[in-house]
Scaffold this motif. Structure first.
Motif, PDB file in Angstrom:
ATOM      1  N   PHE A 139       0.866  -1.175   0.000  1.00 19.66           N
ATOM      2  CA  PHE A 139       0.000   0.000   0.000  1.00 19.66           C
ATOM      3  C   PHE A 139       0.898   1.218   0.000  1.00 19.66           C
ATOM      4  N   ILE A 140       0.665   2.153  -0.935  1.00 21.05           N
ATOM      5  CA  ILE A 140       1.460   3.377  -1.021  1.00 21.05           C
ATOM      6  C   ILE A 140       0.590   4.539  -0.571  1.00 21.05           C
ATOM      7  N   ASP A 141       0.982   5.164   0.526  1.00 24.96           N
ATOM      8  CA  ASP A 141       0.202   6.271   1.059  1.00 24.96           C
ATOM      9  C   ASP A 141       0.381   7.507   0.191  1.00 24.96           C
ATOM     10  N   LYS A 142      -0.495   8.500   0.425  1.00 25.26           N
ATOM     11  CA  LYS A 142      -0.460   9.712  -0.370  1.00 25.26           C
ATOM     12  C   LYS A 142       0.828  10.489  -0.133  1.00 25.26           C
ATOM     13  N   PRO A 143       1.331  11.206  -1.131  1.00 27.37           N
ATOM     14  CA  PRO A 143       0.965  11.056  -2.540  1.00 27.37           C
ATOM     15  C   PRO A 143       1.653   9.826  -3.112  1.00 27.37           C
ATOM     16  N   VAL A 144       1.024   9.163  -4.065  1.00 30.38           N
ATOM     17  CA  VAL A 144       1.650   7.963  -4.621  1.00 30.38           C
ATOM     18  C   VAL A 144       3.022   8.292  -5.188  1.00 30.38           C
ATOM     19  N   ALA A 145       3.222   9.535  -5.639  1.00 33.52           N
ATOM     20  CA  ALA A 145       4.528   9.987  -6.135  1.00 33.52           C
ATOM     21  C   ALA A 145       4.535  11.508  -6.144  1.00 33.52           C
ATOM     22  N   ALA A 146       5.713  12.077  -6.345  1.00 26.61           N
ATOM     23  CA  ALA A 146       5.844  13.534  -6.381  1.00 26.61           C
ATOM     24  C   ALA A 146       5.866  14.077  -7.801  1.00 26.61           C
ATOM     25  N   SER A 147       5.497  13.245  -8.751  1.00 25.17           N
ATOM     26  CA  SER A 147       5.352  13.696 -10.135  1.00 25.17           C
ATOM     27  C   SER A 147       4.420  12.736 -10.850  1.00 25.17           C
ATOM     28  N   LEU A 148       3.781  13.220 -11.892  1.00 25.94           N
ATOM     29  CA  LEU A 148       2.903  12.363 -12.685  1.00 25.94           C
ATOM     30  C   LEU A 148       3.706  11.252 -13.346  1.00 25.94           C
ATOM     31  N   SER A 149       4.902  11.576 -13.822  1.00 22.71           N
ATOM     32  CA  SER A 149       5.721  10.570 -14.500  1.00 22.71           C
ATOM     33  C   SER A 149       6.113   9.439 -13.546  1.00 22.71           C
ATOM     34  N   ASP A 150       6.442   9.774 -12.304  1.00 23.10           N
ATOM     35  CA  ASP A 150       6.771   8.731 -11.333  1.00 23.10           C
ATOM     36  C   ASP A 150       5.544   7.885 -10.992  1.00 23.10           C
ATOM     37  N   ALA A 151       4.383   8.521 -10.910  1.00 23.34           N
ATOM     38  CA  ALA A 151       3.158   7.768 -10.630  1.00 23.34           C
ATOM     39  C   ALA A 151       2.903   6.735 -11.724  1.00 23.34           C
ATOM     40  N   VAL A 152       3.064   7.164 -12.972  1.00 24.96           N
ATOM     41  CA  VAL A 152       2.885   6.243 -14.097  1.00 24.96           C
ATOM     42  C   VAL A 152       3.913   5.123 -14.039  1.00 24.96           C
ATOM     43  N   ALA A 153       5.169   5.471 -13.705  1.00 25.86           N
ATOM     44  CA  ALA A 153       6.242   4.476 -13.643  1.00 25.86           C
ATOM     45  C   ALA A 153       5.971   3.435 -12.555  1.00 25.86           C
ATOM     46  N   ILE A 154       5.423   3.860 -11.432  1.00 23.48           N
ATOM     47  CA  ILE A 154       5.107   2.926 -10.341  1.00 23.48           C
ATOM     48  C   ILE A 154       4.062   1.914 -10.804  1.00 23.48           C
ATOM     49  N   TYR A 155       3.023   2.376 -11.473  1.00 28.06           N
ATOM     50  CA  TYR A 155       1.986   1.450 -11.924  1.00 28.06           C
ATOM     51  C   TYR A 155       2.467   0.582 -13.083  1.00 28.06           C
ATOM     52  N   ASP A 156       3.359   1.101 -13.904  1.00 25.47           N
ATOM     53  CA  ASP A 156       3.970   0.269 -14.949  1.00 25.47           C
ATOM     54  C   ASP A 156       4.789  -0.854 -14.329  1.00 25.47           C
ATOM     55  N   ALA A 157       5.511  -0.530 -13.253  1.00 24.03           N
ATOM     56  CA  ALA A 157       6.315  -1.545 -12.565  1.00 24.03           C
ATOM     57  C   ALA A 157       5.412  -2.589 -11.909  1.00 24.03           C
ATOM     58  N   ALA A 158       4.310  -2.145 -11.339  1.00 26.23           N
ATOM     59  CA  ALA A 158       3.372  -3.081 -10.721  1.00 26.23           C
ATOM     60  C   ALA A 158       2.853  -4.085 -11.753  1.00 26.23           C
ATOM     61  N   LYS A 159       2.597  -3.585 -12.944  1.00 26.88           N
ATOM     62  CA  LYS A 159       2.142  -4.466 -14.025  1.00 26.88           C
ATOM     63  C   LYS A 159       3.256  -5.426 -14.433  1.00 26.88           C
ATOM     64  N   LYS A 160       4.472  -4.900 -14.526  1.00 23.52           N
ATOM     65  CA  LYS A 160       5.626  -5.721 -14.927  1.00 23.52           C
ATOM     66  C   LYS A 160       5.850  -6.871 -13.954  1.00 23.52           C
ATOM     67  N   TYR A 161       5.766  -6.580 -12.661  1.00 29.43           N
ATOM     68  CA  TYR A 161       6.034  -7.596 -11.652  1.00 29.43           C
ATOM     69  C   TYR A 161       4.774  -8.335 -11.202  1.00 29.43           C
ATOM     70  N   ASN A 162       3.647  -8.005 -11.828  1.00 28.94           N
ATOM     71  CA  ASN A 162       2.372  -8.674 -11.563  1.00 28.94           C
ATOM     72  C   ASN A 162       1.978  -8.594 -10.090  1.00 28.94           C
ATOM     73  N   ILE A 163       2.198  -7.406  -9.498  1.00 28.55           N
ATOM     74  CA  ILE A 163       1.822  -7.150  -8.117  1.00 28.55           C
ATOM     75  C   ILE A 163       0.881  -5.940  -8.106  1.00 28.55           C
ATOM     76  N   PRO A 164      -0.415  -6.144  -7.948  1.00 24.29           N
ATOM     77  CA  PRO A 164      -1.326  -4.999  -7.884  1.00 24.29           C
ATOM     78  C   PRO A 164      -1.009  -4.148  -6.663  1.00 24.29           C
ATOM     79  N   ILE A 165      -0.994  -2.829  -6.825  1.00 22.48           N
ATOM     80  CA  ILE A 165      -0.726  -1.944  -5.693  1.00 22.48           C
ATOM     81  C   ILE A 165      -1.948  -1.072  -5.429  1.00 22.48           C
TER      82      ILE A 165
END
Length: 333
Positions: A139-165
């Protein structure tokens, strides 16, 4: 230690007068596999609130035996309002049976699931990647990231590693939402404090709370935003694809608060007061157990695109900015 050996040890300890503190420690060591919770970041009151709830002498059964067994304190190292909390919060959780470790790697060797509580969103991508690579739910508390690009990268990584966050503000659970038929929502106005932190985009630091309340009511589908900004107030007007409008007011003067008004086909509904951390923690535990996320990646990413578009509108003197345009910039990087 097996359950049999553990029982023998406890009987021996009691007979020989071993201190109760050792037995307390063992009680946490005996947490069922899969229910050992680790915390990254002791620089926010969220961490201590979650520990207090999960590690209570008689915890609510809804938490299903999940316990915080270890924590890595850092955490921001250069945001003063965060760093000054770490020593006292560290001592507080230690008193509740939480082991303090020296690295995320060490933490991951001792826990099954993770609460990423670091108040500094700039660190979240790096920290989340360690957890995802280890194959653990987070679970990632607010804010999920300090930039929109990092937020997208985190969810891309979650998809890559097949771990829903799962990421959410506790304001998603504000009073007044119970039983509301969101299909009848015509629009909404929400408000929250929106203090600024120089290391984060304007609304990412604290305005995210009120923006998430807005999205909880309105759902996804915002196409463009316009922002009016003064030293004491931000007003962001979003236009959804179906013609509905939603507004967020962020305040930096007077007595702060959280709430709003929802306009529905059946009349106006009032949001508030704030419901505390417990409703969010209930959903976190459900996520840890099932892997099912109550907030989709698409919604969380759109919330951050909404806030980034609001920042761009401010930079352009209040012009209308589409969420599509800010997402396009991220994709080009």
């Amino acid at each position: 230690m097996s359950n049999l050996n553990r029982r023998k040890f406890i009987r021996t300890a009691v007979a020989t007068g071993v201190g109760i503190s050792i037995l307390d420690t063992l009680s946490f060591a005996g947490v069922a596999d899969g229910k050992r919770v680790g915390i990254i970041g002791l620089d926010t009151s969220h961490s201590t609130a979650f520990v207090k709830a999960l590690n209570a002498a008689t915890p609510d059964p809804v938490y299903d035996g999940y316990k915080v067994v270890a924590a890595y304190p850092y955490g921001s190292r250069d945001i003063e309002s965060s760093t000054k909390r770490i020593p006292s919060y560290t001592e507080e959780v230690k008193k509740q049976g939480v082991e303090i470790v020296g690295s995320i790697k060490e933490l991951l060797s001792k826990v099954d699931v993770v609460l990423l509580e670091t108040n500094d969103g700039r660190l979240h991508l790096e920290q989340a990647l360690e957890v995802l690579k280890a194959g653990k739910r987070v679970f990632i508390d607010k804010p999920v990231a300090a930039s929109l690009s990092d937020a997208v990268a985190i969810y891309d990584a979650a998809k890559k590693y097949n771990i829903p966050i799962f990421s959410a503000s506790s304001l998603r659970y504000i009073k007044g939402l119970e039983g509301m038929d969101k299909s009848k929502v015509l629009g909404a106005d929400t408000f929250s404090p929106a203090s600024l932190e120089k290391t984060h985009p304007d609304l990412f630091w604290y305005g995210v709370h009120g923006v998430e309340t807005l999205y909880t009511v309105m759902g996804t589908g915002c196409k463009s935003v316009t922002r009016v900004s003064t030293p004491t107030t931000d007003i962001v007007v979003g236009v959804w694809a179906d013609g509905r409008t939603g507004t967020f007011r962020g305040t930096r003067s007077g007595k702060g608060g959280y709430g709003g008004t929802v306009f529905t086909q059946d009349g106006n509904k009032t949001l508030g007061p704030y419901a505390g951390y417990e409703p969010l923690l209930v959903d976190i535990i459900k996520y840890f157990k099932t892997g099912q996320v109550p907030v989709t990646p698409e919604e969380t990413i759109e919330i951050f695109a909404f806030m980034e578009a609001a920042d761009e509108s401010k930079r352009q003197g209040g012009k209308n900015v589409t969420l599509e345009s800010v997402m396009a910039k991220v994709k080009k990087k």
